[in-house]
Design an enzyme around this catalytic site. Structure first.
Site, PDB file in Angstrom:
ATOM      1  N   ASP A  31      25.941 102.131 -54.982  1.00  0.00           N
ATOM      2  CA  ASP A  31      24.425 101.703 -54.195  1.00  0.00           C
ATOM      3  C   ASP A  31      24.354 100.128 -53.932  1.00  0.00           C
ATOM      4  O   ASP A  31      25.615  99.387 -54.929  1.00  0.00           O
ATOM      5  CB  ASP A  31      23.125 101.267 -54.782  1.00  0.00           C
ATOM      6  CG  ASP A  31      21.720 101.179 -53.495  1.00  0.00           C
ATOM      7  OD1 ASP A  31      22.570 101.225 -52.730  1.00  0.00           O
ATOM      8  OD2 ASP A  31      20.197 100.938 -54.371  1.00  0.00           O
ATOM      9  N   GLY A  34      26.305  98.072 -48.529  1.00  0.00           N
ATOM     10  CA  GLY A  34      25.894  97.438 -47.100  1.00  0.00           C
ATOM     11  C   GLY A  34      25.645  96.262 -47.733  1.00  0.00           C
ATOM     12  O   GLY A  34      26.232  94.957 -46.902  1.00  0.00           O
ATOM     13  N   HIS A  48      31.779 100.684 -47.908  1.00  0.00           N
ATOM     14  CA  HIS A  48      31.765 101.485 -48.126  1.00  0.00           C
ATOM     15  C   HIS A  48      33.556 102.618 -48.107  1.00  0.00           C
ATOM     16  O   HIS A  48      33.973 102.811 -49.483  1.00  0.00           O
ATOM     17  CB  HIS A  48      31.418 103.230 -46.897  1.00  0.00           C
ATOM     18  CG  HIS A  48      30.179 102.872 -46.902  1.00  0.00           C
ATOM     19  ND1 HIS A  48      29.214 103.027 -47.921  1.00  0.00           N
ATOM     20  CD2 HIS A  48      29.187 102.864 -45.649  1.00  0.00           C
ATOM     21  CE1 HIS A  48      28.200 103.427 -46.893  1.00  0.00           C
ATOM     22  NE2 HIS A  48      27.733 103.053 -46.225  1.00  0.00           N
ATOM     23  N   LEU A 142      38.298 116.502 -67.566  1.00  0.00           N
ATOM     24  CA  LEU A 142      36.603 115.505 -66.606  1.00  0.00           C
ATOM     25  C   LEU A 142      36.886 116.349 -65.311  1.00  0.00           C
ATOM     26  O   LEU A 142      37.927 117.141 -64.748  1.00  0.00           O
ATOM     27  CB  LEU A 142      37.018 114.389 -66.170  1.00  0.00           C
ATOM     28  CG  LEU A 142      36.513 113.805 -65.459  1.00  0.00           C
ATOM     29  CD1 LEU A 142      35.163 112.946 -66.123  1.00  0.00           C
ATOM     30  CD2 LEU A 142      36.776 112.286 -64.869  1.00  0.00           C
ATOM     31  N   ARG A 205      15.122 102.788 -59.121  1.00  0.00           N
ATOM     32  CA  ARG A 205      14.865 104.222 -57.877  1.00  0.00           C
ATOM     33  C   ARG A 205      15.802 105.899 -58.429  1.00  0.00           C
ATOM     34  O   ARG A 205      17.363 105.307 -58.382  1.00  0.00           O
ATOM     35  CB  ARG A 205      14.345 104.196 -57.001  1.00  0.00           C
ATOM     36  CG  ARG A 205      13.444 103.624 -55.903  1.00  0.00           C
ATOM     37  CD  ARG A 205      13.350 103.548 -55.209  1.00  0.00           C
ATOM     38  NE  ARG A 205      15.159 103.042 -54.210  1.00  0.00           N
ATOM     39  CZ  ARG A 205      15.006 101.712 -53.918  1.00  0.00           C
ATOM     40  NH1 ARG A 205      13.811 100.733 -54.244  1.00  0.00           N
ATOM     41  NH2 ARG A 205      16.277 101.706 -53.141  1.00  0.00           N
TER      42      ARG A 205
HETATM   43  C1  FPP Z   1      25.012 103.075 -50.953  1.00  0.00           C
HETATM   44  O1  FPP Z   1      24.457 101.911 -50.916  1.00  0.00           O
HETATM   45  C2  FPP Z   1      26.752 104.073 -51.179  1.00  0.00           C
HETATM   46  C3  FPP Z   1      26.427 105.163 -50.344  1.00  0.00           C
HETATM   47  C4  FPP Z   1      24.884 105.662 -49.483  1.00  0.00           C
HETATM   48  C5  FPP Z   1      27.763 105.697 -49.777  1.00  0.00           C
HETATM   49  C6  FPP Z   1      28.295 105.986 -51.193  1.00  0.00           C
HETATM   50  C7  FPP Z   1      29.922 106.008 -50.659  1.00  0.00           C
HETATM   51  C8  FPP Z   1      30.966 105.864 -51.316  1.00  0.00           C
HETATM   52  C9  FPP Z   1      30.968 104.722 -52.620  1.00  0.00           C
HETATM   53  C10 FPP Z   1      32.361 105.553 -50.532  1.00  0.00           C
HETATM   54  C11 FPP Z   1      32.912 107.201 -50.107  1.00  0.00           C
HETATM   55  C12 FPP Z   1      32.229 108.051 -51.655  1.00  0.00           C
HETATM   56  C13 FPP Z   1      33.541 108.681 -52.254  1.00  0.00           C
HETATM   57  C14 FPP Z   1      32.958 109.918 -52.899  1.00  0.00           C
HETATM   58  C15 FPP Z   1      34.489 109.055 -51.182  1.00  0.00           C
HETATM   59  P1  FPP Z   1      24.028 101.681 -49.270  1.00  0.00           P
HETATM   60  O2  FPP Z   1      25.182 101.563 -48.167  1.00  0.00           O
HETATM   61  O3  FPP Z   1      23.076 102.519 -49.070  1.00  0.00           O
HETATM   62  O4  FPP Z   1      23.745  99.973 -49.050  1.00  0.00           O
HETATM   63  P2  FPP Z   1      22.939  99.058 -49.589  1.00  0.00           P
HETATM   64  O5  FPP Z   1      21.690  99.428 -50.426  1.00  0.00           O
HETATM   65  O6  FPP Z   1      23.478  97.164 -49.781  1.00  0.00           O
HETATM   66  O7  FPP Z   1      22.620  98.411 -48.038  1.00  0.00           O
END
Ligand code: FPP
Length: 253
Positions: A31, A34, A48, A142, A205
């Protein structure tokens, strides 16, 4: 005495090894991508993309620490409601991650599994997923479980429907439904439950992730935003876990 924050990464890894058997299964809610992008006045997909680099780093850390399973929550069912540009960027990143990493993952003995509703993925992402699963199927150093388009309540609904169908057809009786029967119908069937759940970015959460499987899991909340999370953060979380006493509802002896 040095605290974990002052130790070098190799020294931290040494501490992890000295601490004895590592957790078998670590799950991570990644998390903060963003917010990481916003702090840099960049669009969310930029966060991302940096998050993808953190995935690479943490997978290597998991191998070094001797984990058997690493489960990453990459995309929830709820995430489909994000703007189309962000969803497309995430699908492309998944394809890119697989294309870039498949050779090295194979070489290092990583088996990749994708868990979630794969019918909803774009064609390109689905083909990449099938390819990486096929290519790495026989590896056993793994297991990297990437949860995409996953929601735990839906997983439980599907498991319940599958058991109900077997009861209706007389294949099993309602009394045969026990914890093992339910675990066996989940996408994680055959895997140990996570010993440790890490959530980054300070949020506290569960967000519909592995609700059944986390029954006795230890939680570790890291304040670090996912793109900045590295192997030393993983090692620090494992050391914290190793200091805890797991009682599974019993009293200590
Ligand atoms: C949550 O942060 C993250 C995600 C919804 C996407 C996770 C994706 C990656 C780590 C990259 C790609 C992954 C792989 C396995 C190739 P958020 O966008 O909700 O962040 P915020 O809460 O700060 O808005």
């Amino acid at each position: 005495m040095a605290t974990t924050s002052t130790l070098s990464t190799p020294d931290l890894l040494e501490q992890v090894r000295l601490a004895g058997s590592p957790p078998k299964h670590v799950a991570i809610i990644m998390d903060g991508n963003g917010r990481w992008a916003r702090e840099r006045l960049m669009p969310r997909p930029f966060g991302h993309r940096s998050g993808m680099k953190a995935v690479r780093e943490v997978v290597h850390g998991a191998i070094e620490a001797g984990l058997q399973h690493l489960s990453l929550f990459a995309f929830s069912q709820e995430n489909w409601q994000r703007p189309t540009t962000e969803v497309s960027a995430l699908m492309s990143l998944l394809e890119e991650y697989i294309a870039r990493e498949v050779a090295e993952l194979s070489e290092r003995g990583v088996r990749v599994r994708i868990l979630g509703e794969r019918d909803r993925l774009t064609d390109g992402a689905r083909k990449a997923v099938e390819m990486v699963e096929r290519t790495t199927a026989h590896n056993d150093t793994l297991t990297l479980n990437i949860f995409i388009s996953y929601g735990s309540r839906t997983e439980l609904v599907r498991a319940t429907q599958s058991l109900a169908r077997d009861v209706a057809q007389g294949i099993m009786s309602p009394d045969d439904i026990d914890e093992d029967a339910i675990s066996g119908r989940l996408m994680t069937a055959g895997m140990p439950d996570p010993d440790l759940l890490i959530r980054t970015s300070g949020e506290q959460r569960v967000s519909n992730f592995l609700l059944w499987q986390l029954a006795y899991t230890e939680f570790y909340i890291s304040g670090v935003l996912w793109p900045d999370f590295g192997r030393r953060d993983l090692f620090t979380a494992i050391l914290d876990y190793k200091r805890r006493e797991r009682r599974y509802g019993k009293v200590s002896v």
